[in-house]
Design a protein around this motif. Structure first.
Motif, PDB file in Angstrom:
ATOM      1  N   GLU A  14      -0.683  -0.878  11.066  1.00  0.00           N
ATOM      2  CA  GLU A  14       0.767  -1.125  11.807  1.00  0.00           C
ATOM      3  C   GLU A  14       0.886  -2.741  11.993  1.00  0.00           C
ATOM      4  N   MET A  15      -0.015  -3.526  12.079  1.00  0.00           N
ATOM      5  CA  MET A  15       0.100  -5.119  12.065  1.00  0.00           C
ATOM      6  C   MET A  15       0.507  -5.546  10.909  1.00  0.00           C
ATOM      7  N   LYS A  16       0.235  -4.780   9.787  1.00  0.00           N
ATOM      8  CA  LYS A  16       0.892  -5.512   8.454  1.00  0.00           C
ATOM      9  C   LYS A  16       2.403  -5.201   8.125  1.00  0.00           C
ATOM     10  N   LYS A  17       3.069  -4.390   9.236  1.00  0.00           N
ATOM     11  CA  LYS A  17       4.334  -3.833   9.257  1.00  0.00           C
ATOM     12  C   LYS A  17       5.147  -4.677  10.321  1.00  0.00           C
ATOM     13  N   VAL A  18       4.379  -5.472  11.086  1.00  0.00           N
ATOM     14  CA  VAL A  18       5.170  -6.634  11.928  1.00  0.00           C
ATOM     15  C   VAL A  18       6.043  -7.586  11.268  1.00  0.00           C
ATOM     16  N   SER A  19       6.776  -7.858  11.514  1.00  0.00           N
ATOM     17  CA  SER A  19       7.944  -8.813  11.232  1.00  0.00           C
ATOM     18  C   SER A  19       7.573 -10.067  12.148  1.00  0.00           C
TER      19      SER A  19
END
Length: 60
Positions: A14-19
């Motif tokens: 999920e942290m990789k999806k954060v902008s």
């Protein structure tokens, strides 16, 4: 133990999806927050000083 490992994997995914904000945006946001906090600190200090003086005048 399996639950914790699954939780951490999901968290990383999920942290990789954060902008994340760019450096320029982050600088602008930081300055805005610091200016706002400074303004309110000074504002409440002046209000506190005024109320303290008012109470001292009333109690004398």
């Amino acid at each position: 133990m399996q639950f914790i490992i699954g939780f951490l994997r999901d968290t990383v995914r999920e942290m990789k999806k954060v902008s994340w904000p760019k450096r320029k945006e982050l600088t602008r946001y930081t300055i805005t927050v610091m200016a706002t906090v400074t303004f309110f600190a000074i504002f409440f200090a002046v209000i506190d000083l005024g109320i303290s003086e008012l109470i001292r005048l009333v109690l004398e």
